[in-house]
Write an enzyme that holds these catalytic residues in place. Structure first.
Site, PDB file in Angstrom:
ATOM      1  N   CYS A  70     -17.596 -64.862 -24.244  1.00 18.55           N
ATOM      2  CA  CYS A  70     -18.402 -63.739 -24.331  1.00 18.55           C
ATOM      3  C   CYS A  70     -17.797 -62.825 -25.347  1.00 18.55           C
ATOM      4  O   CYS A  70     -16.555 -62.319 -24.894  1.00 18.55           O
ATOM      5  CB  CYS A  70     -18.562 -62.968 -22.848  1.00 18.55           C
ATOM      6  N   CYS A 182     -23.036 -62.927 -30.322  1.00 19.03           N
ATOM      7  CA  CYS A 182     -23.274 -63.158 -28.858  1.00 19.03           C
ATOM      8  C   CYS A 182     -23.433 -64.348 -28.632  1.00 19.03           C
ATOM      9  O   CYS A 182     -24.349 -65.043 -29.257  1.00 19.03           O
ATOM     10  CB  CYS A 182     -24.348 -62.178 -28.447  1.00 19.03           C
TER      11      CYS A 182
HETATM   12  N1  DGL Z   1     -22.949 -63.566 -23.700  1.00 19.37           N
HETATM   13  C1  DGL Z   1     -22.319 -62.295 -24.293  1.00 19.37           C
HETATM   14  C2  DGL Z   1     -21.730 -62.296 -25.639  1.00 19.37           C
HETATM   15  O1  DGL Z   1     -21.239 -63.217 -26.064  1.00 19.37           O
HETATM   16  C3  DGL Z   1     -23.027 -60.826 -23.679  1.00 19.37           C
HETATM   17  C4  DGL Z   1     -24.367 -61.038 -22.949  1.00 19.37           C
HETATM   18  C5  DGL Z   1     -24.435 -59.624 -22.311  1.00 19.37           C
HETATM   19  O2  DGL Z   1     -25.040 -58.581 -22.728  1.00 19.37           O
HETATM   20  O3  DGL Z   1     -24.155 -60.106 -20.934  1.00 19.37           O
HETATM   21  O4  DGL Z   1     -21.732 -61.132 -26.006  1.00 19.37           O
END
Ligand code: DGL
Length: 260
Positions: A70, A182
């Protein structure tokens, strides 16, 4: 040897999917913090609180290394904090350097798409300052893609419409690369392709992250016998419906896997 991978939700499955290709016999724990998704619209302090609980959970379940799959969580947590845990922790950042290294010479601009926390964060600004020597990089927050992904709306017209509106003020013909900053955005490569008339390439941090995990593994790492993954949603083992959703996500990721 067991690797813990976590994300706010299903975005990190794109990292797990890549890990299955590169480390097919490894054992994994996948943790989706479904109670708190989306992270990208919360404060860094709140996110840091969630992350501490997840690290403790992973260590209690004997993860030998932890991947923060993430970009948002990585941008909210400091190196010192990561180093205070007894196992190696690998984070993710938008693959801006990769985009510049691969495509920086082709006269087209590079668009970094990520969550509000990542786009506003110092880490990304420092990274861009360091690598974007010819001012080729623009950035955009696309928080609703996280919500679309979490509701399983991958290839839909609503997503096309959202992207069209979000990018309406820009001359799309200037861009040659989208950095998927993301992990949730990997599900939407086909929507981006439609928006850019097929004339766009992608970079993401998934392969680089798994490579870094491989570099950390001791030479005598015992794998297998046949891998396997334990899945948890905010600390709870998943049920049949959640397993079906994960399978759907994995098949969407397989469908867009070759698109780069
Ligand atoms: N999947 C996450 C990232 O790579 C974030 C998603 C969220 O906002 O929870 O930033």
């Amino acid at each position: 040897m067991k690797i813990g991978i976590f994300d706010s939700g299903i975005g990190g499955l794109s990292v797990l999917h890549r890990a299955y290709k590169m480390l097919p016999d490894m054992q994994f724990i996948y943790y989706a913090d479904e109670k708190h998704v989306p992270y990208g619209e919360k404060s860094p302090e709140e996110i840091r609180g969630f992350i501490g609980d997840i690290f403790d959970f992973m260590i209690a379940r004997h993860a030998d290394a932890i991947v923060i799959a993430c970009n948002t969580a990585t941008s909210a947590v400091t190196h010192e904090y990561r180093d205070s845990f007894p196992v190696p922790i690998v984070g993710m950042e938008p693959a801006v350097k990769k985009a510049i290294d691969l495509y920086g010479d082709d006269d087209k601009r590079i668009l970094v798409a990520a969550t509000p926390i990542t786009i506003k964060g110092d880490k990304l600004h420092r990274l861009v300052e360091r690598v974007d020597k010819h001012s080729m990089v623009d950035m955009i927050e696309l928080p609703y893609l996280v919500r679309f992904a979490e509701s399983g709306m991958f290839d839909s017209e609503d997503v096309d419409k959202y992207l069209q509106d979000a990018l309406s003020g820009r001359d799309l013909s200037l861009y040659g690369t989208v950095v998927l900053g993301c992990t949730h955005f990997n599900y939407f490569k086909k929507n981006f392709l439609r928006l850019f008339d097929g004339k766009i390439r992608f970079t993401d941090g998934n392969e680089g992250t798994i490579r870094q995990v491989c570099r950390m593994l001791p030479d005598d790492t015992e794998l297998g016998p046949d891998g396997g993954t334990e899945f948890y949603f905010s600390g709870e083992p998943i049920g049949a419906e959640q397993r079906r959703f994960i399978e759907r996500c994995m098949s969407q990721l397989e469908d867009v896997y070759g698109i780069e």
